[in-house]
Write a protein that holds these residues in place. Structure first.
Motif, PDB file in Angstrom:
ATOM      1  N   VAL A   1       0.888  -0.629   0.035  1.00 62.10           N
ATOM      2  CA  VAL A   1       0.191   0.065  -0.157  1.00 62.10           C
ATOM      3  C   VAL A   1       0.969   1.386  -0.295  1.00 62.10           C
ATOM      4  O   VAL A   1       1.924   1.832   0.485  1.00 62.10           O
ATOM      5  N   LEU A   2       0.348   1.820  -0.678  1.00 63.33           N
ATOM      6  CA  LEU A   2       1.130   3.404  -1.060  1.00 63.33           C
ATOM      7  C   LEU A   2       0.668   4.166  -0.167  1.00 63.33           C
ATOM      8  O   LEU A   2      -0.694   4.510  -0.787  1.00 63.33           O
ATOM      9  N   THR A   3       1.005   4.849   1.102  1.00 64.23           N
ATOM     10  CA  THR A   3       0.285   5.850   1.714  1.00 64.23           C
ATOM     11  C   THR A   3       1.391   7.571   2.174  1.00 64.23           C
ATOM     12  O   THR A   3       2.341   7.494   1.919  1.00 64.23           O
ATOM     13  N   TYR A   4       0.960   8.144   2.238  1.00 66.21           N
ATOM     14  CA  TYR A   4       1.473   8.939   2.939  1.00 66.21           C
ATOM     15  C   TYR A   4       0.775  10.044   4.286  1.00 66.21           C
ATOM     16  O   TYR A   4      -0.103   9.708   4.327  1.00 66.21           O
ATOM     17  N   VAL A   5       2.288  10.263   5.207  1.00 67.40           N
ATOM     18  CA  VAL A   5       1.550  11.405   6.040  1.00 67.40           C
ATOM     19  C   VAL A   5       0.876  12.268   5.978  1.00 67.40           C
ATOM     20  O   VAL A   5       1.100  13.597   5.453  1.00 67.40           O
TER      21      VAL A   5
ATOM     22  N   SER B   1      -0.057  16.052  14.577  1.00 67.93           N
ATOM     23  CA  SER B   1      -0.524  17.764  15.227  1.00 67.93           C
ATOM     24  C   SER B   1       0.872  18.143  16.498  1.00 67.93           C
ATOM     25  O   SER B   1       1.427  17.523  16.593  1.00 67.93           O
ATOM     26  N   SER B   2       0.625  19.321  16.506  1.00 68.04           N
ATOM     27  CA  SER B   2       1.718  19.881  17.468  1.00 68.04           C
ATOM     28  C   SER B   2       1.738  18.670  18.777  1.00 68.04           C
ATOM     29  O   SER B   2       2.324  18.967  19.862  1.00 68.04           O
ATOM     30  N   ALA B   3       0.722  18.216  19.084  1.00 65.11           N
ATOM     31  CA  ALA B   3       0.401  17.051  20.563  1.00 65.11           C
ATOM     32  C   ALA B   3       0.960  15.787  20.167  1.00 65.11           C
ATOM     33  O   ALA B   3       0.856  14.741  21.014  1.00 65.11           O
ATOM     34  N   GLY B   4       1.462  15.688  19.212  1.00 67.99           N
ATOM     35  CA  GLY B   4       2.445  14.025  18.526  1.00 67.99           C
ATOM     36  C   GLY B   4       1.855  13.348  17.896  1.00 67.99           C
ATOM     37  O   GLY B   4       2.028  11.950  17.647  1.00 67.99           O
ATOM     38  N   VAL B   5       0.427  13.615  17.689  1.00 69.08           N
ATOM     39  CA  VAL B   5      -0.258  12.080  16.782  1.00 69.08           C
ATOM     40  C   VAL B   5      -0.568  12.336  15.763  1.00 69.08           C
ATOM     41  O   VAL B   5      -0.649  13.530  14.933  1.00 69.08           O
ATOM     42  N   VAL B   6      -0.097  11.846  15.315  1.00 72.16           N
ATOM     43  CA  VAL B   6       0.297  11.012  13.618  1.00 72.16           C
ATOM     44  C   VAL B   6      -1.303  10.850  12.654  1.00 72.16           C
ATOM     45  O   VAL B   6      -1.625   9.701  13.063  1.00 72.16           O
ATOM     46  N   ASP B   7      -1.702  10.857  11.628  1.00 77.29           N
ATOM     47  CA  ASP B   7      -2.569  10.399  11.065  1.00 77.29           C
ATOM     48  C   ASP B   7      -1.834  10.201   9.111  1.00 77.29           C
ATOM     49  O   ASP B   7      -1.446  10.836   8.446  1.00 77.29           O
ATOM     50  N   ILE B   8      -2.212   9.231   8.358  1.00 74.74           N
ATOM     51  CA  ILE B   8      -1.551   9.276   7.497  1.00 74.74           C
ATOM     52  C   ILE B   8      -2.979   8.570   6.565  1.00 74.74           C
ATOM     53  O   ILE B   8      -3.962   8.564   6.905  1.00 74.74           O
ATOM     54  N   ALA B   9      -2.391   9.074   5.520  1.00 79.41           N
ATOM     55  CA  ALA B   9      -3.883   9.072   4.206  1.00 79.41           C
ATOM     56  C   ALA B   9      -4.236   7.753   4.080  1.00 79.41           C
ATOM     57  O   ALA B   9      -3.683   6.623   4.650  1.00 79.41           O
ATOM     58  N   ASP B  10      -4.806   6.968   3.708  1.00 82.34           N
ATOM     59  CA  ASP B  10      -5.825   5.048   3.333  1.00 82.34           C
ATOM     60  C   ASP B  10      -4.900   4.854   2.450  1.00 82.34           C
ATOM     61  O   ASP B  10      -4.383   3.572   2.762  1.00 82.34           O
ATOM     62  N   GLY B  11      -4.446   5.303   1.378  1.00 82.91           N
ATOM     63  CA  GLY B  11      -3.230   4.951   0.949  1.00 82.91           C
ATOM     64  C   GLY B  11      -4.213   4.162  -0.444  1.00 82.91           C
ATOM     65  O   GLY B  11      -5.285   3.758  -0.326  1.00 82.91           O
ATOM     66  N   THR B  12      -3.607   3.510  -1.094  1.00 87.56           N
ATOM     67  CA  THR B  12      -3.874   2.821  -2.518  1.00 87.56           C
ATOM     68  C   THR B  12      -3.047   1.520  -2.557  1.00 87.56           C
ATOM     69  O   THR B  12      -1.744   2.005  -2.178  1.00 87.56           O
ATOM     70  N   THR B  13      -3.187   0.385  -2.489  1.00 85.63           N
ATOM     71  CA  THR B  13      -2.723  -0.707  -2.865  1.00 85.63           C
ATOM     72  C   THR B  13      -2.841  -0.843  -4.137  1.00 85.63           C
ATOM     73  O   THR B  13      -3.327  -0.245  -5.773  1.00 85.63           O
ATOM     74  N   ILE B  14      -1.314  -0.867  -4.103  1.00 86.97           N
ATOM     75  CA  ILE B  14      -0.669  -1.676  -5.782  1.00 86.97           C
ATOM     76  C   ILE B  14      -1.013  -3.407  -6.123  1.00 86.97           C
ATOM     77  O   ILE B  14      -0.264  -4.080  -5.402  1.00 86.97           O
ATOM     78  N   SER B  15      -1.109  -3.544  -6.846  1.00 86.32           N
ATOM     79  CA  SER B  15      -1.358  -4.908  -7.033  1.00 86.32           C
ATOM     80  C   SER B  15      -1.244  -5.542  -8.207  1.00 86.32           C
ATOM     81  O   SER B  15      -0.636  -4.373  -9.343  1.00 86.32           O
ATOM     82  N   ALA B  16      -0.487  -6.169  -8.259  1.00 86.52           N
ATOM     83  CA  ALA B  16      -0.188  -7.002  -9.761  1.00 86.52           C
ATOM     84  C   ALA B  16      -0.701  -8.358 -10.273  1.00 86.52           C
ATOM     85  O   ALA B  16      -1.043  -8.919  -9.625  1.00 86.52           O
ATOM     86  N   THR B  17      -0.755  -8.483 -11.333  1.00 82.54           N
ATOM     87  CA  THR B  17      -1.295 -10.129 -11.573  1.00 82.54           C
ATOM     88  C   THR B  17      -0.091 -10.776 -12.472  1.00 82.54           C
ATOM     89  O   THR B  17       0.682 -10.343 -13.322  1.00 82.54           O
ATOM     90  N   ASP B  18       0.291 -12.595 -12.324  1.00 80.65           N
ATOM     91  CA  ASP B  18       0.881 -12.785 -12.459  1.00 80.65           C
ATOM     92  C   ASP B  18       0.101 -14.246 -13.094  1.00 80.65           C
ATOM     93  O   ASP B  18      -0.184 -15.401 -13.136  1.00 80.65           O
ATOM     94  N   THR B  19       0.337 -14.034 -14.575  1.00 73.00           N
ATOM     95  CA  THR B  19      -0.450 -15.173 -15.597  1.00 73.00           C
ATOM     96  C   THR B  19       0.356 -16.030 -16.175  1.00 73.00           C
ATOM     97  O   THR B  19      -0.173 -16.822 -16.731  1.00 73.00           O
ATOM     98  N   ASP B  20       1.624 -16.344 -15.801  1.00 69.89           N
ATOM     99  CA  ASP B  20       2.386 -17.870 -16.121  1.00 69.89           C
ATOM    100  C   ASP B  20       2.565 -18.709 -15.067  1.00 69.89           C
ATOM    101  O   ASP B  20       2.250 -18.594 -14.323  1.00 69.89           O
TER     102      ASP B  20
END
Length: 91
Positions: A64-68, A72-91
């Motif tokens: 999952v690709l996400t970012y901060v 907050s000034s109180a030290g609370v970190v929130d990240i975005a929900d993000g995007t799942t990076i998927s791949a197909t392996d057809t062999d």
């Protein structure tokens, strides 16, 4: 579960005040748990808004690709929900 320092690797540390740093975080928690506000609070002094985090799920190999979204000034970190990076392996 909770955040674990052993899962975090710095991929690229910003040497400029405006460029984001990039991190890889390997986890066994669900992505919903990682997305919870405060999950990354233990490293709030390391993270800044815009930093990129690649979250790798070692249990069900996926990435999952996400970012901060906010630190907050109180030290609370929130990240975005993000995007799942998927791949197909057809062999």
């Amino acid at each position: 579960m909770a955040y674990s320092n052993t899962g975090l690797v710095t991929v690229c540390a910003s040497k400029s005040g405006n460029a984001p740093s990039m991190y890889l975080y390997t986890k066994t928690d669900t992505q919903a748990t990682v997305n919870t506000v405060s999950y990354f609070n233990r490293i709030e002094t390391l993270l800044k808004v815009g930093d990129i985090i690649f979250v790798y799920d070692a249990t069900t190999p996926s990435l999952v690709l996400t970012y901060v979204n906010a630190v907050s000034s109180a030290g609370v970190v929130d990240i975005a929900d993000g995007t799942t990076i998927s791949a197909t392996d057809t062999d």
